[in-house]
Design a protein around this motif. Structure first.
Motif, PDB file in Angstrom:
ATOM      1  N   GLU A 249       0.819  -1.208   0.000  1.00 24.41           N
ATOM      2  CA  GLU A 249       0.000   0.000   0.000  1.00 24.41           C
ATOM      3  C   GLU A 249       0.854   1.260   0.000  1.00 24.41           C
ATOM      4  OE1 GLU A 249      -4.059   1.419   2.268  1.00 24.41           O
ATOM      5  OE2 GLU A 249      -2.384   0.724   3.496  1.00 24.41           O
ATOM      6  N   THR A 250       2.017   1.209   0.636  1.00 24.29           N
ATOM      7  CA  THR A 250       2.872   2.388   0.740  1.00 24.29           C
ATOM      8  C   THR A 250       3.831   2.528  -0.440  1.00 24.29           C
ATOM      9  OG1 THR A 250       4.433   1.125   2.112  1.00 24.29           O
ATOM     10  CG2 THR A 250       2.769   2.451   3.253  1.00 24.29           C
ATOM     11  N   SER A 251       3.798   1.603  -1.390  1.00 22.41           N
ATOM     12  CA  SER A 251       4.658   1.696  -2.574  1.00 22.41           C
ATOM     13  C   SER A 251       3.994   2.578  -3.629  1.00 22.41           C
ATOM     14  CB  SER A 251       4.919   0.301  -3.134  1.00 22.41           C
ATOM     15  OG  SER A 251       3.706  -0.310  -3.528  1.00 22.41           O
ATOM     16  N   SER A 252       4.688   2.781  -4.738  1.00 13.65           N
ATOM     17  CA  SER A 252       4.119   3.579  -5.829  1.00 13.65           C
ATOM     18  C   SER A 252       2.838   2.926  -6.340  1.00 13.65           C
ATOM     19  CB  SER A 252       5.131   3.691  -6.963  1.00 13.65           C
ATOM     20  OG  SER A 252       6.315   4.320  -6.516  1.00 13.65           O
ATOM     21  N   TYR A 253       1.813   3.757  -6.550  1.00 19.77           N
ATOM     22  CA  TYR A 253       0.502   3.256  -6.977  1.00 19.77           C
ATOM     23  C   TYR A 253       0.012   2.170  -6.018  1.00 19.77           C
ATOM     24  CZ  TYR A 253       2.045   5.589 -11.245  1.00 19.77           C
ATOM     25  OH  TYR A 253       2.515   6.511 -12.150  1.00 19.77           O
ATOM     26  N   GLY A 254       0.290   2.385  -4.724  1.00 21.75           N
ATOM     27  CA  GLY A 254       0.049   1.356  -3.721  1.00 21.75           C
ATOM     28  C   GLY A 254      -1.385   0.871  -3.635  1.00 21.75           C
ATOM     29  N   SER A 255      -2.353   1.784  -3.698  1.00 19.68           N
ATOM     30  CA  SER A 255      -3.751   1.367  -3.582  1.00 19.68           C
ATOM     31  C   SER A 255      -4.143   0.426  -4.715  1.00 19.68           C
ATOM     32  CB  SER A 255      -4.665   2.595  -3.567  1.00 19.68           C
ATOM     33  OG  SER A 255      -4.471   3.342  -2.395  1.00 19.68           O
ATOM     34  N   PHE A 256      -3.686   0.753  -5.926  1.00 19.43           N
ATOM     35  CA  PHE A 256      -4.038  -0.083  -7.076  1.00 19.43           C
ATOM     36  C   PHE A 256      -3.291  -1.422  -7.023  1.00 19.43           C
ATOM     37  CE2 PHE A 256      -4.782   4.291  -8.472  1.00 19.43           C
ATOM     38  CZ  PHE A 256      -6.109   4.191  -8.883  1.00 19.43           C
ATOM     39  N   LEU A 257      -2.032  -1.379  -6.564  1.00 18.32           N
ATOM     40  CA  LEU A 257      -1.255  -2.610  -6.461  1.00 18.32           C
ATOM     41  C   LEU A 257      -1.866  -3.529  -5.410  1.00 18.32           C
ATOM     42  CD1 LEU A 257       1.209  -4.245  -7.293  1.00 18.32           C
ATOM     43  CD2 LEU A 257       2.564  -2.940  -5.638  1.00 18.32           C
ATOM     44  N   LEU A 258      -2.169  -2.979  -4.235  1.00 18.13           N
ATOM     45  CA  LEU A 258      -2.789  -3.790  -3.186  1.00 18.13           C
ATOM     46  C   LEU A 258      -4.165  -4.259  -3.619  1.00 18.13           C
ATOM     47  CD1 LEU A 258      -2.895  -4.993  -0.377  1.00 18.13           C
ATOM     48  CD2 LEU A 258      -3.615  -2.753   0.513  1.00 18.13           C
ATOM     49  N   GLY A 259      -4.917  -3.389  -4.298  1.00 15.58           N
ATOM     50  CA  GLY A 259      -6.243  -3.784  -4.785  1.00 15.58           C
ATOM     51  C   GLY A 259      -6.168  -4.954  -5.747  1.00 15.58           C
ATOM     52  N   ALA A 260      -5.169  -4.936  -6.654  1.00 13.03           N
ATOM     53  CA  ALA A 260      -5.008  -6.030  -7.617  1.00 13.03           C
ATOM     54  C   ALA A 260      -4.662  -7.336  -6.907  1.00 13.03           C
ATOM     55  CB  ALA A 260      -3.927  -5.676  -8.632  1.00 13.03           C
ATOM     56  N   VAL A 261      -3.745  -7.268  -5.935  1.00  7.08           N
ATOM     57  CA  VAL A 261      -3.382  -8.462  -5.168  1.00  7.08           C
ATOM     58  C   VAL A 261      -4.587  -8.969  -4.381  1.00  7.08           C
ATOM     59  CG1 VAL A 261      -1.967  -9.318  -3.250  1.00  7.08           C
ATOM     60  CG2 VAL A 261      -0.926  -7.914  -5.037  1.00  7.08           C
ATOM     61  N   ALA A 262      -5.365  -8.044  -3.816  1.00  6.12           N
ATOM     62  CA  ALA A 262      -6.547  -8.426  -3.040  1.00  6.12           C
ATOM     63  C   ALA A 262      -7.556  -9.173  -3.903  1.00  6.12           C
ATOM     64  CB  ALA A 262      -7.194  -7.181  -2.429  1.00  6.12           C
ATOM     65  N   VAL A 263      -7.801  -8.661  -5.119  1.00  9.71           N
ATOM     66  CA  VAL A 263      -8.717  -9.354  -6.032  1.00  9.71           C
ATOM     67  C   VAL A 263      -8.176 -10.745  -6.358  1.00  9.71           C
ATOM     68  CG1 VAL A 263      -9.678  -9.344  -8.362  1.00  9.71           C
ATOM     69  CG2 VAL A 263      -9.683  -7.251  -7.016  1.00  9.71           C
ATOM     70  N   GLY A 264      -6.860 -10.845  -6.542  1.00 11.14           N
ATOM     71  CA  GLY A 264      -6.251 -12.149  -6.810  1.00 11.14           C
ATOM     72  C   GLY A 264      -6.462 -13.124  -5.669  1.00 11.14           C
ATOM     73  N   LEU A 265      -6.389 -12.639  -4.437  1.00  9.96           N
ATOM     74  CA  LEU A 265      -6.599 -13.516  -3.284  1.00  9.96           C
ATOM     75  C   LEU A 265      -8.055 -13.959  -3.183  1.00  9.96           C
ATOM     76  CD1 LEU A 265      -4.363 -11.710  -0.628  1.00  9.96           C
ATOM     77  CD2 LEU A 265      -3.833 -13.789  -1.927  1.00  9.96           C
ATOM     78  N   ILE A 266      -8.974 -13.066  -3.564  1.00  5.16           N
ATOM     79  CA  ILE A 266     -10.385 -13.472  -3.624  1.00  5.16           C
ATOM     80  C   ILE A 266     -10.564 -14.570  -4.660  1.00  5.16           C
ATOM     81  CG2 ILE A 266     -12.729 -12.704  -4.181  1.00  5.16           C
ATOM     82  CD1 ILE A 266     -11.920  -9.917  -3.152  1.00  5.16           C
ATOM     83  N   PHE A 267      -9.922 -14.414  -5.811  1.00  6.87           N
ATOM     84  CA  PHE A 267      -9.980 -15.444  -6.853  1.00  6.87           C
ATOM     85  C   PHE A 267      -9.393 -16.759  -6.347  1.00  6.87           C
ATOM     86  CE2 PHE A 267      -9.946 -12.376 -10.762  1.00  6.87           C
ATOM     87  CZ  PHE A 267     -11.230 -11.984 -10.417  1.00  6.87           C
ATOM     88  N   TYR A 268      -8.300 -16.656  -5.582  1.00  6.07           N
ATOM     89  CA  TYR A 268      -7.683 -17.868  -5.029  1.00  6.07           C
ATOM     90  C   TYR A 268      -8.659 -18.575  -4.098  1.00  6.07           C
ATOM     91  CZ  TYR A 268      -4.311 -20.881  -2.654  1.00  6.07           C
ATOM     92  OH  TYR A 268      -3.657 -21.969  -2.129  1.00  6.07           O
ATOM     93  N   GLY A 269      -9.356 -17.800  -3.271  1.00  2.74           N
ATOM     94  CA  GLY A 269     -10.356 -18.392  -2.389  1.00  2.74           C
ATOM     95  C   GLY A 269     -11.464 -19.065  -3.162  1.00  2.74           C
ATOM     96  N   ALA A 270     -11.923 -18.411  -4.242  1.00  4.57           N
ATOM     97  CA  ALA A 270     -12.974 -19.004  -5.073  1.00  4.57           C
ATOM     98  C   ALA A 270     -12.486 -20.298  -5.717  1.00  4.57           C
ATOM     99  CB  ALA A 270     -13.410 -18.010  -6.148  1.00  4.57           C
ATOM    100  N   PHE A 271     -11.223 -20.322  -6.105  1.00  2.94           N
ATOM    101  CA  PHE A 271     -10.664 -21.534  -6.707  1.00  2.94           C
ATOM    102  C   PHE A 271     -10.590 -22.668  -5.684  1.00  2.94           C
ATOM    103  CE2 PHE A 271      -7.092 -24.150  -8.358  1.00  2.94           C
ATOM    104  CZ  PHE A 271      -7.652 -24.488  -9.580  1.00  2.94           C
ATOM    105  N   MET A 272     -10.375 -22.324  -4.404  1.00  4.32           N
ATOM    106  CA  MET A 272     -10.375 -23.344  -3.354  1.00  4.32           C
ATOM    107  C   MET A 272     -11.756 -23.994  -3.244  1.00  4.32           C
ATOM    108  SD  MET A 272      -7.337 -23.675  -2.171  1.00  4.32           S
ATOM    109  CE  MET A 272      -6.776 -23.261  -3.838  1.00  4.32           C
ATOM    110  N   PHE A 273     -12.817 -23.189  -3.421  1.00  3.06           N
ATOM    111  CA  PHE A 273     -14.165 -23.766  -3.405  1.00  3.06           C
ATOM    112  C   PHE A 273     -14.336 -24.747  -4.568  1.00  3.06           C
ATOM    113  CE2 PHE A 273     -15.413 -19.585  -1.306  1.00  3.06           C
ATOM    114  CZ  PHE A 273     -15.452 -20.141  -0.039  1.00  3.06           C
ATOM    115  N   MET A 274     -13.780 -24.392  -5.714  1.00  2.00           N
ATOM    116  CA  MET A 274     -13.861 -25.274  -6.874  1.00  2.00           C
ATOM    117  C   MET A 274     -13.103 -26.574  -6.604  1.00  2.00           C
ATOM    118  SD  MET A 274     -12.803 -24.423 -10.815  1.00  2.00           S
ATOM    119  CE  MET A 274     -13.229 -25.567 -12.141  1.00  2.00           C
ATOM    120  N   ARG A 275     -11.939 -26.456  -5.985  1.00  2.00           N
ATOM    121  CA  ARG A 275     -11.171 -27.658  -5.624  1.00  2.00           C
ATOM    122  C   ARG A 275     -11.938 -28.500  -4.619  1.00  2.00           C
ATOM    123  NH1 ARG A 275      -5.161 -26.425  -3.819  1.00  2.00           N
ATOM    124  NH2 ARG A 275      -5.302 -28.675  -3.475  1.00  2.00           N
TER     125      ARG A 275
END
Length: 278
Positions: free
Chosen positions: A243-269
């Motif tokens: 969050e404190t890096s350059s474009y931190g909000s967007f970078l953290l937001g992208a990683v956060a969406v990826g983690l949500i996707f990872y959780g959804a993939f766990m449901f599929m597994r």
């Protein structure tokens, strides 16, 4: 002597049920981690990166109606996941073998089981009312680094830990990009478009998870170079770093969406993955 032969073979259905329940619990945790991290990235609902760590997620569950019951279910699910991973590693139910490559994969299963066992213990403590603990996984990591730094060649030991942690992150990214993760859900029986979307979500999820592991490893490395255990941290500190890096909000937001996707993939597994029980 084959040590694993002395471990009783659990009933196959027992193993499968534990695995699926555990994967579903893991999915819940990652979906919530991703959601809270996304809210922290864009300052939604006054959420902070601290609240997006594992302990913050458990606290969030506790604050919901019937929170203790919900968190207890998650804790039991994480215990199930832990036992399944240990069974995979000890009993070799996925037939990885006893050569160097097979042993390495089985040790990875055991390591995963121990990590989620620690999370299950933290969740159980919070259900029982012990919310202070040692500051969650971030505090336990700092304690570990502090202990290592006090040993001979302590900075080297922490440096090795940092490199190993970053290697795990790089492997997660490689695992996603190489499409090896697809074997977990091949032949799921879903409609082609839906299966394709969920599989792509898995790819993004593994990459995002890898990024978090690499940042945690980098924090370990900072702790080693400065000989300061306070530099180390867990996922919440990794989120703060992003969050404190350059474009931190967007970078953290992208990683956060990826983690949500990872959780959804766990449901599929949890629904479709073949579970080895031999």
């Amino acid at each position: 002597m084959n040590i694993s032969s002395h471990v009783p073979s659990p009933p196959p259905k027992w193993v499968e049920n534990f695995a699926r329940f555990g994967l579903a619990a893991k999915g819940v945790v990652y979906c919530l981690v991703g959601t809270l991290a996304f809210m922290a990235a864009f300052e939604i609902g006054r959420k902070s990166t601290q609240s997006a760590g594992k302990q913050g997620v458990f606290q969030f569950i506790l604050e919901q109606p019937f929170g203790k019951w919900l968190l207890a279910i998650v804790a039991i699910g994480l215990v199930c996941y832990t036992l399944w991973r240990l069974i995979q590693g000890i009993k070799d139910t996925d037939n990885k073998g006893t050569d160097a490559k097979g042993i390495a994969k089985r040790l990875r299963f055991v390591f995963s089981g121990l990590v989620y066992g620690a999370l299950a213990f933290l969740a159980a403590q919070m259900v029982l009312g012990n919310r202070s603990g040692n500051g969650g996984s971030g505090g336990s990591r700092r304690m570990l680094v502090g202990e290592l730094l006090q040993q001979p060649f302590g900075q080297w030991l922490v440096g090795i830990l940092a490199v190993g942690t970053m290697a795990i992150g790089l492997y997660q990214i490689y695992y996603g990009l190489s499409d090896k993760y697809k074997k977990n859900v091949q032949g799921a029986g879903l409609k082609h478009d839906m299966e394709t979307k969920l599989v792509r979500m898995g790819k993004i999820g593994y990459i995002a998870r890898g990024v978090v592991w690499i940042v945690i490893g980098y924090l370990f490395l900072k702790a080693a170079l400065s000989s300061n255990a306070q530099e180390a941290g867990s996922s919440s500190q990794a989120f703060q770093f992003l969050e404190t890096s350059s474009y931190g909000s967007f970078l953290l937001g992208a990683v956060a969406v990826g983690l949500i996707f990872y959780g959804a993939f766990m449901f599929m597994r949890a629904k479709y993955q073949p579970i080895g029980t031999s």
